[in-house]
Design an enzyme around this catalytic site. Structure first.
Site, short mmCIF file in Angstrom:
data_model
loop_
_atom_site.label_atom_id
_atom_site.label_comp_id
_atom_site.label_asym_id
_atom_site.label_seq_id
_atom_site.Cartn_x
_atom_site.Cartn_y
_atom_site.Cartn_z
CE LYS A 1 -1.71 1.51 4.17
NZ LYS A 1 -1.24 3.24 4.22
CG ASN A 2 2.45 2.72 3.39
OD1 ASN A 2 1.19 3.02 3.03
ND2 ASN A 2 2.69 2.43 4.72
NE ARG B 1 0.54 11.68 6.37
CZ ARG B 1 0.10 12.88 7.07
NH1 ARG B 1 -0.92 12.87 7.71
NH2 ARG B 1 1.11 13.65 7.17
CG ASP C 1 -4.44 4.68 10.13
OD1 ASP C 1 -5.44 4.80 9.71
OD2 ASP C 1 -3.55 3.72 10.04
CG ASP D 1 3.45 0.87 9.19
OD1 ASP D 1 3.35 1.68 10.21
OD2 ASP D 1 3.70 1.32 8.20
CB VAL E 1 8.05 6.23 14.26
CG1 VAL E 1 7.73 6.90 12.87
CG2 VAL E 1 9.26 5.42 14.30
C1 EPZ Z 1 4.49 6.64 6.22
O1 EPZ Z 1 3.76 7.79 6.73
C2 EPZ Z 1 3.41 5.50 5.98
N1 EPZ Z 1 2.07 5.94 5.24
C3 EPZ Z 1 3.10 5.00 7.25
O2 EPZ Z 1 2.05 3.82 7.16
C4 EPZ Z 1 4.27 4.50 8.11
O3 EPZ Z 1 3.89 4.34 9.58
C5 EPZ Z 1 5.38 5.77 8.18
O4 EPZ Z 1 5.67 6.33 6.80
C6 EPZ Z 1 6.52 5.22 9.06
O5 EPZ Z 1 7.14 4.31 8.36
C7 EPZ Z 1 2.46 6.12 4.05
O6 EPZ Z 1 3.45 5.70 3.46
C8 EPZ Z 1 1.21 6.49 3.18
P1 EPZ Z 1 6.68 9.91 8.37
P2 EPZ Z 1 4.35 9.14 6.83
O7 EPZ Z 1 6.75 11.41 7.71
O8 EPZ Z 1 5.08 9.39 5.65
C9 EPZ Z 1 7.11 13.34 11.62
C10 EPZ Z 1 0.41 2.50 7.54
O9 EPZ Z 1 0.03 1.81 8.61
N2 EPZ Z 1 6.85 14.23 10.49
O10 EPZ Z 1 7.88 9.21 8.32
O11 EPZ Z 1 3.38 9.89 7.05
C11 EPZ Z 1 5.76 12.47 12.00
O12 EPZ Z 1 4.75 13.34 12.50
C12 EPZ Z 1 0.92 3.90 8.01
O13 EPZ Z 1 0.31 2.06 6.46
C13 EPZ Z 1 6.91 15.72 10.93
O14 EPZ Z 1 7.03 16.15 12.10
O15 EPZ Z 1 5.34 9.13 8.23
C14 EPZ Z 1 6.42 11.59 12.41
O16 EPZ Z 1 6.36 11.67 13.92
C15 EPZ Z 1 0.50 4.67 9.01
N3 EPZ Z 1 6.64 16.74 9.93
C16 EPZ Z 1 7.68 11.02 11.92
O17 EPZ Z 1 7.91 12.51 11.27
C17 EPZ Z 1 6.48 16.15 8.64
O18 EPZ Z 1 6.52 16.99 7.80
C18 EPZ Z 1 7.76 10.11 10.81
O19 EPZ Z 1 6.49 10.38 9.76
C19 EPZ Z 1 6.51 14.84 8.17
C20 EPZ Z 1 6.61 14.14 9.05
#
Ligand code: EPZ
Length: 456
Positions: free
Chosen positions: A31-32, A101, A125, A314, A336
């Site tokens: 999915k991702n 997202r 989520d 995840d 995370v």
């Molecule tokens: C991706 O989310 C995945 N979603 C998530 O999968 C996954 O858990 C996550 O990466 C970590 O591996 C998709 O790919 C659609 P991040 P993403 O940006 O990209 C902070 C599932 O169950 N952050 O790596 O949103 C954020 O708040 C899902 O399939 C900022 O502060 O995750 C978090 O604490 C849920 N500012 C951390 O970074 C930003 O601009 C990691 O988030 C961006 C992120």
């Protein structure tokens, strides 16, 4: 798969105790990865074809988003063809606000194609604040003028975006994707430091490379991208979904059964496998599949989630349920997403799981939530006897936890909110039935369910 029509009757799942789950699951592409490939394909000058597409709701949402921009999207079995349109509309309609997202990732590509873009507030989520500041800061570094409003993010650029030096404050998956997608067609060189290197990111980088992008992955979380004038369409086959693979291995272990998972290479599962081994599971691995069972039972573990190659966030939710069935006190530290641990915890607690939550960093090094009051560590007592319940699941991965907890519980359960599962898992009901889970659709009655949303 298209998203359910707004007037479609809501359904829930009725789960009966079913004994050990056994059998084989072949996971599809992740999915991702698929949704990000779909966004990349918009930048090609000719159609792109992607194989091994999972049948998940997120593909349907992303299809509709791209079609609303004038992009052709054709799904034939598990193959999707993206035909970039001649007349791209650079605004994602507000009706796609909060659904997933993906829209934020479209900003860079739309700026290349149209010099202006609007995307509505993104969803996904609710597992933390999930701001988009890294994305916005990166786009500004490329020369875009970006305005954040209540409705979403608007951006424009005079002329072409220009390559730049970016160091992410944290190796964010989404922000790394924004930088890769934007840098591919920007003028000159982009150097990205502290990038995420999750397998799905590498897949995206390889796909962009096939489209003609000049991308180099250097040691130490660094990407160097030399922008090109034009990208063309490409063909690829997605790698298997490592989250689904882990979820089904755990479904077998939790119920004292054995599930064999095909379609996901061992190299994508290294930390998942070593974690299950530390808990006492026996893993049987070859080039085609991975199988896990625990003839001598499971033992407690202390673990923290991390960016790749650590134990991915995840995987945390199904692990919770496994911990309730392992002998002793387990510790789980989520590093995370600051608010992710409470959701599976509440689902499993509603079924009798003995879980205590903490604001402190337990079971690993102090993380960036150390000085906040985020509830991000848990102690889980095993072996807990879980009992059936009527619960409303709060998100995708915690939802799967609810289902496998129901599988091992005594008594019947009703799981509400299963649309979350269908957004991210490939045919989850049919797959679980094929493993022996006694699960069927039933009428939804959320008013009488135990809500598992914190604060609800
Ligand atoms: C991706 O989310 C995945 N979603 C998530 O999968 C996954 O858990 C996550 O990466 C970590 O591996 C998709 O790919 C659609 P991040 P993403 O940006 O990209 C902070 C599932 O169950 N952050 O790596 O949103 C954020 O708040 C899902 O399939 C900022 O502060 O995750 C978090 O604490 C849920 N500012 C951390 O970074 C930003 O601009 C990691 O988030 C961006 C992120």
């Amino acid at each position: 798969m298209t998203p359910a029509a707004p007037d479609a009757p809501a359904t829930a799942w009725a789960v009966e105790p079913s004994g050990p789950l056994r059998g084989e699951v072949r996971v599809a592409g992740s999915k991702n990865a698929i949704t990000k490939h779909m966004v990349a394909a918009v930048m090609g000058s000719s159609p792109s074809t992607i194989h091994n597409v999972p049948d998940v709701g997120d593909v349907g949402i992303t299809t509709e988003v791209l079609q609303s921009l004038g992009v052709g999207v054709d799904l034939d079995g598990d193959t999707i063809t993206i035909t970039p349109g001649d007349e791209i509309v650079p605004e994602v309609p507000l009706r796609y606000s909060g659904l997933n997202r993906i829209p934020i990732l479209l900003l860079g590509p739309l700026l290349h194609l149209h010099q202006e873009a609007f995307v509505p507030v993104v969803g996904g989520d609710r597992i933390g604040a999930r701001p988009v500041d890294f994305h916005v800061d990166a786009l500004r570094a490329f020369g875009a003028e970006v305005t954040e409003t209540e409705d979403g993010v608007r951006a424009k650029v005079a002329g072409r975006l220009v390559g730049t030096q970016i160091t992410l404050p944290y190796p964010s998956v989404g922000a790394t994707e924004t930088v890769l997608l934007t840098a591919a067609l920007a003028e000159g060189r982009t150097v990205l430091n502290n990038a995420a290197t999750e397998p799905e990111i590498i897949e995206l980088a390889l796909f962009l490379q096939r489209m003609g992008a000049r991308i180099e992955l250097s040691p130490g979380r660094k990407f160097v991208i030399d922008g090109v004038e034009k990208l063309h369409g490409a063909t690829t086959r997605l790698e298997g979904d490592r989250l689904e693979a882990f979820s089904y291995l755990v479904a077998g272990l939790v119920t004292g059964g054995q599930v064999r998972v095909g379609g996901c290479a061992q190299e994508r599962m290294v930390t998942a496998i070593s974690t299950l081994q530390r808990m006492g599971a026996e893993l049987d691995i070859n080039d085609d599949w991975i199988s896990a069972n625990a003839p001598d039972g499971l033992r407690a573990i202390a673990i923290h989630t991390d960016t790749h190659p650590g134990f991915m966030t995840d995987w945390q939710s199904p692990l919770f349920v496994l911990m309730t069935q392992a002998e002793g006190m387990s510790v789980l530290h989520e590093t995370v997403f600051e608010d992710r641990i409470r959701y599976p915890a509440m689902v499993v607690q509603a079924m009798g799981g003995e879980i205590e939550l903490f604001e402190t960093c337990l079971g690993g090094p102090a993380c960036r939530f150390h000085d906040s009051n985020a509830v991000h560590s848990a102690v889980v007592r095993g072996v807990s006897e879980l009992r059936g319940a009527h619960v409303e699941i709060p998100d995708l991965r915690a939802g799967f936890s609810g289902v496998i907890a129901a599988a091992v519980a005594t008594g019947s359960s009703v799981i509400e909110g299963v649309h979350h599962l269908e957004r991210g898992y490939n045919k989850p009901l049919e797959t679980l039935q094929s493993l022996g889970l006694r699960v069927a659709r039933t009428a939804s009655d959320p008013a009488t369910a135990t809500s598992t949303r914190p604060g609800a």
